[in-house]
Enzyme design. Sequence first.
Site, mmCIF file in Angstrom:
data_model
loop_
_atom_site.group_PDB
_atom_site.id
_atom_site.type_symbol
_atom_site.label_atom_id
_atom_site.label_comp_id
_atom_site.label_asym_id
_atom_site.label_seq_id
_atom_site.Cartn_x
_atom_site.Cartn_y
_atom_site.Cartn_z
ATOM 1 N N HIS A 165 0.846 -1.195 0.000
ATOM 2 C CA HIS A 165 0.000 0.000 0.000
ATOM 3 C C HIS A 165 0.883 1.247 0.000
ATOM 4 C CE1 HIS A 165 0.934 0.452 4.228
ATOM 5 N NE2 HIS A 165 0.374 -0.714 4.534
ATOM 6 N N HIS B 266 4.071 1.454 2.169
ATOM 7 C CA HIS B 266 5.250 0.743 1.658
ATOM 8 C C HIS B 266 5.930 1.573 0.577
ATOM 9 C CE1 HIS B 266 2.613 -2.732 2.946
ATOM 10 N NE2 HIS B 266 3.710 -2.969 3.637
ATOM 11 N N CYS C 77 2.901 -12.057 20.133
ATOM 12 C CA CYS C 77 1.966 -11.478 19.159
ATOM 13 C C CYS C 77 2.481 -11.825 17.762
ATOM 14 C CB CYS C 77 1.855 -9.959 19.306
ATOM 15 S SG CYS C 77 0.844 -9.241 17.968
ATOM 16 N N CYS D 137 3.075 -8.713 15.514
ATOM 17 C CA CYS D 137 4.346 -8.026 15.762
ATOM 18 C C CYS D 137 5.529 -8.969 15.561
ATOM 19 C CB CYS D 137 4.412 -7.497 17.190
ATOM 20 S SG CYS D 137 3.188 -6.250 17.560
ATOM 21 N N CYS E 237 -2.217 -7.045 22.748
ATOM 22 C CA CYS E 237 -1.104 -6.346 22.115
ATOM 23 C C CYS E 237 -1.461 -4.874 21.952
ATOM 24 C CB CYS E 237 -0.806 -6.960 20.745
ATOM 25 S SG CYS E 237 0.232 -5.900 19.724
ATOM 26 N N HIS F 263 -1.808 -4.367 17.956
ATOM 27 C CA HIS F 263 -2.810 -5.147 17.222
ATOM 28 C C HIS F 263 -4.126 -5.364 17.973
ATOM 29 C CE1 HIS F 263 0.946 -6.092 15.079
ATOM 30 N NE2 HIS F 263 0.164 -6.033 14.032
ATOM 31 N N LYS G 112 -5.848 5.812 9.849
ATOM 32 C CA LYS G 112 -4.931 4.749 9.496
ATOM 33 C C LYS G 112 -5.538 3.954 8.336
ATOM 34 C CE LYS G 112 -2.328 1.083 11.567
ATOM 35 N NZ LYS G 112 -2.364 -0.131 12.304
ATOM 36 N N LYS H 260 -8.307 -2.142 5.674
ATOM 37 C CA LYS H 260 -9.241 -2.779 4.750
ATOM 38 C C LYS H 260 -10.678 -2.550 5.189
ATOM 39 C CE LYS H 260 -6.341 -6.368 2.795
ATOM 40 N NZ LYS H 260 -5.794 -7.680 3.141
HETATM 41 ZN ZN LIG Z 1 1.058 -7.001 17.915
#
Ligand SMILES: [Zn+2]
Length: 484
Positions: free
Chosen positions: A18, A21, A123, A126, A140, A143, A296, A299
């Site tokens: 995306h 990147h 996680c 991560c 986490c 996440h 952020k 999707k």
């Molecule tokens: Zn995480």
Amino acid sequence: MENKLVTTAIDYVNGAPHLGHALEKIYADVYARHLRKNNNVYFLTGTDENSLKNVRSAEKEGVPVKDHVGENSLKFKQMKEALNLSYNDFIRTTENRHVLGAQKLWKACEKDIYKKTYKGLYCVGCEEYYKEEDLIDGCCPIHKVKLEEVEEENYFFKLSNYQNELLELIEKDKIKIIPETRKNEVLSFIKSGLQDFCISRSNERAKGWGIDVPQDNTQKMWVWFDALSNYISALGYAEESEDFNKFWTNGDIAHIIGKDIIRFHAIYWPAMLLSAELKLPQKIITHGFITVDNQKMSKSIGNVIDPFELTKKYGTDPVRYFLLSEFKTTGDGDFSYEKFENKYNAELSSGLGNLVSRTLTLIEKKNLIGQKINLSEEFKKEIEEYIFKCDKHLDNFEFNEAINVIWNLERFLDKYIEETKPWEINETEELIKLFSKLIYAIRKIGEMLYPFMPETSKKILSILGNEEKKFNSINKETLFPRLK
Ligand SMILES: [Zn+2]
């Protein structure tokens, strides 16, 4: 000429790339193009394919992991054309040269590696263990998912051996962390006490995917130990190749990464290199993140920007320009179509594009084609100032400020035209002097733009003609057609 290695982080291939990147690859590309003016540059990028994340997303899609990572890695590789990236090498961590390099590094670190039984909260997002006190409601912090409790006998790396050495290296900028705020973050993390970290997982938990621990095929390497070694495996560390010697051992190394993975690069990685008695990187440069409409990318919100679609719609250089000029290189930024189009129209179309076409039209109208250029040394010196400042910002990874210097020159020339009113002048000598300045300065803008907008740079120089001695006949190509 010095040897310089410029690297990006290597991306997980559990999905397609995306805009975030794309941003990092463009930053690294600008830096590499800048350095190539005076150095031998090896610009390296690639994909991180051995993580559990990739295994899980392949399972979800019901395809073999190998096919899944191959397909997505290709999309990352294709950013080269879409974004006009000038990288020399693209490494996939499933390649043999990487496997051999990662295993060699492991063996070189053997004195700091030991085995113990460990219980921790992991996680997968991560690819990292968390301490209980760092969790938010047992989840986490990034996440927001419950972590997996893992109890295994694994290999550990004696990071605690390197606490003092790392502190000194970073404090004294032997490993220079840019920007300063990230450096301070790393220093305070080291001062809080470094703990040994787990560098393997059982085959069972890895689902057989990943790089075998040397001499123990019941374990796979922890993905970060494997991934970090890409920076040397790509250069041919396994066989001590000439490139490894040239760009690692005798090179100046800059890692360009996102701010979220600074700890891995500024602490774990240098410790591994110290253990293996290898050269350390000189610079670790971190950039921020990009949001879309101040959210952020995700999707579920449906605001993920595909860099392929974006460059197809607007062209590669305008996309590069926006990402490089809109916000601070080391800070966070926001993208919106509205901001993009406004900026394009104001700065590229009405700004630079208009300056070029206006100047060329006037040269033609005033019958200057074929006349000899007449330029003072004093004016050249004035322009040198801009070039010097622009280069300085490029050296310091301040791309938005470097572009700002170019745009100051662009605005200075606009103002110069407004004030001198060449359309009212009929004296040929006076016109020649005036347009000699304009052509010279626009050519320099073309050269200065090269790292940021390589195609536009080429176009400007070709429109003006390479001959610097007289006014050339005109190729009236519109650089940036206005967006409606
Ligand atoms: Zn995480």
